[in-house]
Design a protein around this motif. Sequence first.
Motif: not given
Lengths: 262, 248
Positions: B12-17
């Motif tokens: 979603g909106q959560n940019k992890v890498l």
Amino acid sequence: MINQSRYSLLFSFFQELGEVGSLVGKTLRNIFRKPWEKNIFIQQLEEVGVRSLPVVSLTAAFGGLVFGLQTYIGFHRFIGHGSEAYGGPIISLGLSKEIIPILVGLMISGRVGSAIAAEIGTMKITEQIDALYSLGADPNRYLVAPRTLACFIMLPCLTLYGDIIGIAAGYFYNVVLMGVNHFIYFENTLLYLEIWDVITGLIKAAFFGIIIAIVGCWQGLKAEGGAEGVGKATTRTVVIASISIIILNFLLSKALPGTLSG
Amino acid sequence: MIKIVNLYKSFGQNKVLQGVDLTIERGETLVIIGQSGSGKSVLVKHLIGIIKPDRGNIFVDGVEIVNLKEDELHKIRGKFGMLFQGAALFDSMTVAQNVSFGLERYTDYLPGKIQEVVEESLAKVGLKGVENLMPHELSGGMKKRVGLARAIAYWPEIILYDEPSTGIDPIRADAIINLIDRMKKELKVTSVIITHDMTSSYKVADRIAMLYGGKIIEIGTPEEIKRSENQVIQQFIHGQAEGPIENW
């Protein structure tokens, strides 16, 4: 703003439709491809079939009794005393074509569909699905395909069993309890009930079985966010499967021929 | 050798890498450190194709795995064993069935040999006589050790450990770290370890990499990491609340 929300609703609808389509395609492919997960399949046959016998017995028996009761009242009120014995074929036809497949479908979506969603959902949130991947087992082949095949096979079996119980219960109410003429009731039933009527119900049940398994697995595999997520997946499974069964029942009743004897 | 090139992954909106580049040499033990929720587990799950990246490539022994089909990926996964954070034991199976699961799929062993290997693997992690127990009958630490036995049973070339010492008493934790070290020395296994436990990291790591802000911000030997001038690394390895890393 309203347009944007309509588009996003439409987008998510088609996205979910795509997910289900892809799951069905993959499952069908895995059902026909070796190696089969035989042990899991046999376990699921028992889980879906044998363990559902008590609930199907009760549902079919009381479904048959109440349908027998209303048919008796209907004939008595609209045609007159003595005509109740002609209700036999109506009871048998209504039960085997519509009522038993629907009742079995709804009961199994509650009992088995919700269990599938809860089990797979719990596996998802505790990383057991990831562990399957890492240990060389495709979750679709290991979890979805055996459950779908088991539901596809067992729903018609349960429906046939329910037909027998339901028709016997209808007979019991009319002939044993209300004293309707046994010979007229029985002969009319044999005369007007076609084997196709029973087969129609079994075909519907097979489709209902696929719906229950696919919706349960789909919701389970989508579950996220802990116990709450599993709860939601379980509830959604019962709601989606039940509504789909009722809609599909109408469509199949319309699409399948009413009789094969011309 | 494992090579990760410019890897991106968002939920979603959560940019992890956000552009991870990392090379893991054959036979080395690489420890990945980072805050909770920084994407360490997500990064490791990419290596066995459980999670597909939005962008970027992963090469395992020269094979690009991101676009592999499921059957081809199955062969690559056979090179890996993974210990999951919560052990992820199959709760409908006994301990022995859990440990034999990978053996049945990745080897041609006969049932007698499988039973033998299951017992050996459980003995390696200090468990005996638990073969017929169900996961719910085990303590958290025992589950973790069964998970480890399951991961090492079929002699994978690369083992991924997601927080191997979390939830275990310090003595058992040290025994597990020793086991990881022994597997590296005796079998030349490549190990990728995710942990917050700096003592274990210094003990077992050939190199330590820090994941922060979706990227590997520094990688080096334990000594190099200890001497790093990066304030983020210093704050993390010393476990200080004050510093450039936001607490909440």
